[in-house]
Design an enzyme around this catalytic site. Structure first.
Site, PDB file in Angstrom:
ATOM      1  N   HIS A 146       9.844  -4.564   6.130  1.00 53.72           N
ATOM      2  CA  HIS A 146      10.626  -3.732   6.086  1.00 53.72           C
ATOM      3  C   HIS A 146      10.564  -2.535   7.456  1.00 53.72           C
ATOM      4  O   HIS A 146       9.887  -2.450   8.496  1.00 53.72           O
ATOM      5  CB  HIS A 146       9.651  -2.337   5.346  1.00 53.72           C
ATOM      6  CG  HIS A 146       7.479  -1.771   5.521  1.00 53.72           C
ATOM      7  ND1 HIS A 146       7.201  -3.386   5.769  1.00 53.72           N
ATOM      8  CD2 HIS A 146       6.651  -1.311   5.806  1.00 53.72           C
ATOM      9  CE1 HIS A 146       6.126  -2.511   5.855  1.00 53.72           C
ATOM     10  NE2 HIS A 146       6.136  -1.088   5.828  1.00 53.72           N
ATOM     11  N   HIS A 199       0.808  -1.657   0.131  1.00 53.54           N
ATOM     12  CA  HIS A 199       0.104  -0.271  -0.655  1.00 53.54           C
ATOM     13  C   HIS A 199       1.040   1.117  -0.113  1.00 53.54           C
ATOM     14  O   HIS A 199       0.197   2.289   0.474  1.00 53.54           O
ATOM     15  CB  HIS A 199      -0.713   0.049   0.907  1.00 53.54           C
ATOM     16  CG  HIS A 199      -0.283  -0.347   2.472  1.00 53.54           C
ATOM     17  ND1 HIS A 199      -0.880  -0.563   3.480  1.00 53.54           N
ATOM     18  CD2 HIS A 199       0.538   0.757   3.035  1.00 53.54           C
ATOM     19  CE1 HIS A 199       0.314  -0.749   4.411  1.00 53.54           C
ATOM     20  NE2 HIS A 199       1.145   0.367   4.490  1.00 53.54           N
ATOM     21  N   HIS A 253      -2.201   4.753   9.309  1.00 56.59           N
ATOM     22  CA  HIS A 253      -0.501   5.914   9.868  1.00 56.59           C
ATOM     23  C   HIS A 253      -0.806   6.726  10.354  1.00 56.59           C
ATOM     24  O   HIS A 253       0.191   7.508  10.717  1.00 56.59           O
ATOM     25  CB  HIS A 253       0.188   5.024   8.125  1.00 56.59           C
ATOM     26  CG  HIS A 253       0.417   4.206   7.508  1.00 56.59           C
ATOM     27  ND1 HIS A 253      -0.431   3.551   6.477  1.00 56.59           N
ATOM     28  CD2 HIS A 253       0.828   3.447   7.376  1.00 56.59           C
ATOM     29  CE1 HIS A 253      -0.600   2.179   6.485  1.00 56.59           C
ATOM     30  NE2 HIS A 253       0.580   2.650   7.387  1.00 56.59           N
ATOM     31  N   GLU A 265       2.978  -5.661   9.807  1.00 58.54           N
ATOM     32  CA  GLU A 265       1.750  -5.107   8.663  1.00 58.54           C
ATOM     33  C   GLU A 265       1.846  -6.324   8.324  1.00 58.54           C
ATOM     34  O   GLU A 265       0.067  -6.345   7.407  1.00 58.54           O
ATOM     35  CB  GLU A 265       2.358  -3.697   7.668  1.00 58.54           C
ATOM     36  CG  GLU A 265       2.310  -2.553   7.841  1.00 58.54           C
ATOM     37  CD  GLU A 265       2.571  -1.714   7.179  1.00 58.54           C
ATOM     38  OE1 GLU A 265       2.543  -0.367   7.474  1.00 58.54           O
ATOM     39  OE2 GLU A 265       2.840  -2.071   6.250  1.00 58.54           O
TER      40      GLU A 265
END
Ligand code: DHB
Ligand code: FE
Length: 282
Positions: free
Chosen positions: A193, A12, A59, A240
């Site tokens: 990540h 995303h 976020h 995530e």
């Protein structure tokens, strides 16, 4: 009962929408990433799900670090994107599906999930970028979207096992909805990540590929990990993966993998695409 026909996992990251807006899809940097998507777009265009239940994380747009629901769900008829401070392009609003949203919310609370139920909710790149990616030209207004938001930013975060349970409860709720509508799921974000700190840029390809395999064949196995394990193995934002795990929990019938792609790095992430077909449990 509503018919849950399949599920998609996807990155995303905001850079995707930027690449599309600037027509960079065929450039050497982006091509291996975008090459993963035509089969998914084709499947969506052929199967035309009425509703997408979209598992994502916020976020900091709607839920900043001062107020952080562990699990939340949108029940609105429409959702607006807003400026996250990235200078993002203006995109059309996202269409909601209030009736099924409320059914899922009621069912989740009944099952013991203390949801934050949002009658208004701004949605960030975690939700909008996958829609822009699947329907180029931001042509996603005809699809009704139910946002399911999982805290992946601020500790304490829900653990993988709990996210799988959340997904199972959502799957049950979809199965018990008295309608002939078709539903698909999106699980967004991932994979390995880390965006800041000493390990910024970490990618763990082996772990990403293992997660993709397990997600298809043995999602329960992924619950052996705690969030701290995910952070150690795949970087601070590898949590995530929980969105993918929750999504997979909702697939309670037969799952068939139709397509996959993995490419890394893209921006700071390992990017995994999975297209899963689902047959309702009998
Ligand atoms: C990036 C990754 C994310 O998960 C995100 O939410 C924003 C940006 C990135 O790698 O650029
Ligand atoms: Fe993210």
């Amino acid at each position: 009962m509503a018919n849950l026909i399949g599920a998609v996992t996807t990155s995303h990251i905001p850079a995707i929408a930027n690449a599309m807006a600037n027509k960079l899809e065929e450039t050497p940097y982006w091509k291996p990433f975008f090459d993963g998507y035509p089969p998914v777009r084709k499947w969506l265009n052929e199967n035309k799900p009425d509703v997408i239940v979209l598992f994502y994380n916020d976020h900091g747009l709607e839920f900043f670090i001062d107020k952080k629901p562990t699990f939340s769900i949108g029940v609105a008829d429409q959702y607006q994107n807003a400026d996250e401070g990235w200078g993002i392009a203006t995109i059309p609003p996202v269409t909601g599906e209030s009736e099924l949203s409320w059914h899922i919310a009621n069912s989740l609370v009944h099952d013991g999930f203390d949801m934050t139920i949002c009658q208004e909710m701004k949605v960030d790149h975690g939700l909008t970028v996958p829609l822009s990616l699947m329907w180029p030209g931001n042509d996603y207004g005809h699809v009704k979207v139910i946002p399911v938001c999982i805290n992946c930013e601020q500790h304490p975060m829900p653990q993988p096992w709990r996210c799988l349970e959340l997904g199972k409860s959502i799957g049950k709720a979809i199965e018990s909805f008295d309608s002939d509508m078709t539903v698909a799921l999106f699980g967004t974000g991932g994979l390995s990540h880390q965006l800041d700190g000493e390990r910024a840029g970490i990618i763990n390809r082996e772990f990403d590929l293992e997660c993709m395999d397990k997600l298809v064949t043995d999602p329960e196995d992924l619950t052996k990990y705690s969030n701290l394990d995910l952070i150690e193995i795949g970087g601070a934002q590898a949590v995530e993966l929980n969105m993918w795990i929750a999504m997979r929990g909702a697939l309670r019938g037969k799952v068939t993998e139709l397509h996959r792609n993995y490419h890394a790095p893209i921006s700071n992430t390992g990017s995994g695409v999975l297209l899963l077909e689902h047959e309702m449990p009998s």
